[in-house]
Design a protein around this motif. Structure first.
Motif, PDB file in Angstrom:
ATOM      1  N   LEU A  35     122.918   2.723 220.327  1.00  0.00           N
ATOM      2  CA  LEU A  35     121.823   2.035 219.651  1.00  0.00           C
ATOM      3  C   LEU A  35     121.088   1.078 220.587  1.00  0.00           C
ATOM      4  O   LEU A  35     119.875   0.905 220.506  1.00  0.00           O
ATOM      5  CB  LEU A  35     122.412   1.258 218.468  1.00  0.00           C
ATOM      6  CG  LEU A  35     121.464   0.615 217.481  1.00  0.00           C
ATOM      7  CD1 LEU A  35     120.686   1.676 216.719  1.00  0.00           C
ATOM      8  CD2 LEU A  35     122.252  -0.242 216.502  1.00  0.00           C
TER       9      LEU A  35
ATOM     10  N   THR B 265     113.757  -1.394 218.299  1.00  0.00           N
ATOM     11  CA  THR B 265     112.612  -0.585 218.710  1.00  0.00           C
ATOM     12  C   THR B 265     112.285  -0.837 220.185  1.00  0.00           C
ATOM     13  O   THR B 265     112.584  -1.909 220.739  1.00  0.00           O
ATOM     14  CB  THR B 265     111.381  -0.922 217.868  1.00  0.00           C
ATOM     15  OG1 THR B 265     111.050  -2.303 218.075  1.00  0.00           O
ATOM     16  CG2 THR B 265     111.633  -0.672 216.386  1.00  0.00           C
TER      17      THR B 265
ATOM     18  N   ARG C 169     122.312   3.292 210.331  1.00  0.00           N
ATOM     19  CA  ARG C 169     121.564   3.621 211.540  1.00  0.00           C
ATOM     20  C   ARG C 169     120.069   3.377 211.348  1.00  0.00           C
ATOM     21  O   ARG C 169     119.390   2.852 212.241  1.00  0.00           O
ATOM     22  CB  ARG C 169     121.825   5.085 211.913  1.00  0.00           C
ATOM     23  CG  ARG C 169     121.179   5.516 213.218  1.00  0.00           C
ATOM     24  CD  ARG C 169     121.940   5.008 214.411  1.00  0.00           C
ATOM     25  NE  ARG C 169     121.258   5.318 215.652  1.00  0.00           N
ATOM     26  CZ  ARG C 169     121.845   5.336 216.835  1.00  0.00           C
ATOM     27  NH1 ARG C 169     123.127   5.063 216.945  1.00  0.00           N
ATOM     28  NH2 ARG C 169     121.164   5.608 217.929  1.00  0.00           N
TER      29      ARG C 169
ATOM     30  N   THR D 162     118.060   0.842 213.658  1.00  0.00           N
ATOM     31  CA  THR D 162     117.042   1.392 214.547  1.00  0.00           C
ATOM     32  C   THR D 162     115.757   0.578 214.441  1.00  0.00           C
ATOM     33  O   THR D 162     115.051   0.361 215.432  1.00  0.00           O
ATOM     34  CB  THR D 162     116.773   2.870 214.216  1.00  0.00           C
ATOM     35  OG1 THR D 162     117.991   3.608 214.397  1.00  0.00           O
ATOM     36  CG2 THR D 162     115.699   3.455 215.125  1.00  0.00           C
TER      37      THR D 162
END
Length: 394
Positions: free
Chosen positions: A344, A108, A100, A104
């Motif tokens: 996500l 952004t 994750r 991540t």
């Protein structure tokens, strides 16, 4: 009293099943019989759903899961198969945390904003093609599916000209009626293609997500991650664009607001996400220890199915939630999930919809259904709810 099994039959295209609504009005948590006979729970209330998704007392790991529906895949044990390396969506912390954190950094808000001009260009190109073709046409094939497919291809670094096979294979994977042999074959074809692409990018990388991760992950891990992002990255947003347009066309006052008032668009997208809640099967969690959720004692080993569409219509959180209102304060909806497994790609999906909906409605102010609302074919037996086709004209 008969045993409750997971309700799927909808009486109206945009609303959760009436059976679920009646359950939510009685309580937030209900006993549920899963397809394998397991006695677990169904969370219908917003607070209950959010609590389960946020709690570290619940697991997503496949060895704890039970099938909600008697699909061909679930009944042959595919649901409980050992996940391949990198399948972060079926991992608990701390294994999930490493993946994750890496991903991540690739998703952004800043990076998504940098994509805005390209997404606008892609959208305008498809609108130009629609205008040249003239109506009537299928909005899913002409607009809703190709835009997110092209965007996720560019983001991942997948050549768009290679899309035909993986689009067909994705349909197999999200179709609940697909058998295990079909699903295994489709998975194998997509995985083999992505593995070859990853190996090429190790030699010659580009400015894309896969290239950005080749130095961090092994081939098998990156293949799985690219697989998840590729399939999820176009299927869900495509469903929202198709179903969302259908909802707006049948609510002309809301359509006018989305078309004519730019200040409404961002909130309007959130309201469409809440109102439509396209993830209509699960998500699933299993308790690792005894835990109380909204007055219900969930024992260790018991599964909880979260009915997102019901939670997003909970009057306790969204008064008058059965009505589409693009000006409503909609913060806190659970369409992207909640907790460590929250979607996500949610910012990418938001950017695509904030561009695509108003662009479509402004280019074709006379846009309307080319069939009666009752004739629109609904996609009921797929992981993401939506429309198979949306015949429109203008």
């Amino acid at each position: 009293m008969s045993e409750l099994t997971y309700p799927m039959a909808r009486q109206r295209p945009f609303d959760p099943p009436d059976e679920v609504t009646l359950l939510r009005q009685r309580a937030a948590m209900h006993r549920l019989t899963y397809a394998d006979g397991h006695r677990g729970w169904l969370a219908t209330g917003h607070a209950a759903a959010r609590a389960v998704l946020a709690s570290p007392c619940f697991s997503v790991q496949p060895e704890h899961m039970h099938p909600l529906l008697p699909t061909k895949r679930a009944m042959t044990g595919a649901l409980n198969a050992e996940p391949p390396p990198g399948m972060f969506v079926r991992m608990d912390a701390p294994e999930h945390t490493r993946y994750r954190r890496l991903l991540t950094g690739q998703f952004t808000v800043r990076r998504m904003k940098l994509l805005v001009p390209r997404i606008a260009e892609i959208t305008d190109g498809h609108l130009d093609a629609m205008a040249a073709a003239g109506g009537p046409l299928d909005l899913v094939g002409a607009f809703a599916l190709p835009i997110p497919s092209l965007v996720i291809c560019e983001l991942l670094g997948v050549p768009y000209e290679d899309r035909a096979q993986f689009l067909e294979d994705s349909k197999v994977l999200v179709n609940l009626d697909s058998g295990p042999e079909e699903s295994v074959a489709a998975t194998g074809r997509i995985s083999a293609y992505l593995l070859d692409l990853i190996r090429r990018k190790r030699v010659e990388s580009g400015d894309d997500l896969i290239s950005g991760l080749v130095g961090e992950l092994a081939d098998d891990e990156l293949t799985t991650i690219a697989f998840v992002l590729l399939v999820a990255g176009h299927e869900t947003t495509a469903s929202m664009l198709g179903l969302g347009t259908y909802a707006l066309l049948t609510n002309p006052d809301q359509l006018a607001a989305m078309r004519d008032d730019p200040s409404v668009v961002d909130n309007g997208v959130e309201e469409l996400l809440r109102y439509l809640s396209i993830i209509h099967l699960g998500p699933l969690r299993t308790a690792l220890e005894d835990v109380e959720i909204e007055g219900a004692l969930v024992r260790a080993g018991e599964a909880v199915a979260i009915h997102v569409a019901s939670a997003n219509r909970d009057d306790a959180r969204f008064p008058g939630g059965d009505r589409l209102d693009v000006s409503r304060p909609t913060g806190g909806h659970l369409t992207f999930g909640h907790g460590i497994h929250q979607c996500l790609g949610q910012q990418l999906a938001r950017v695509e919809m904030r561009i695509a909906f108003p662009a479509l409605l402004r280019r074709f102010p006379g846009l309307r259904l080319a069939v009666t609302p009752e004739e629109v074919p609904m996609r009921t037996h797929a992981i993401a709810y939506g429309v198979h086709r949306l015949p429109v004209t203008w």
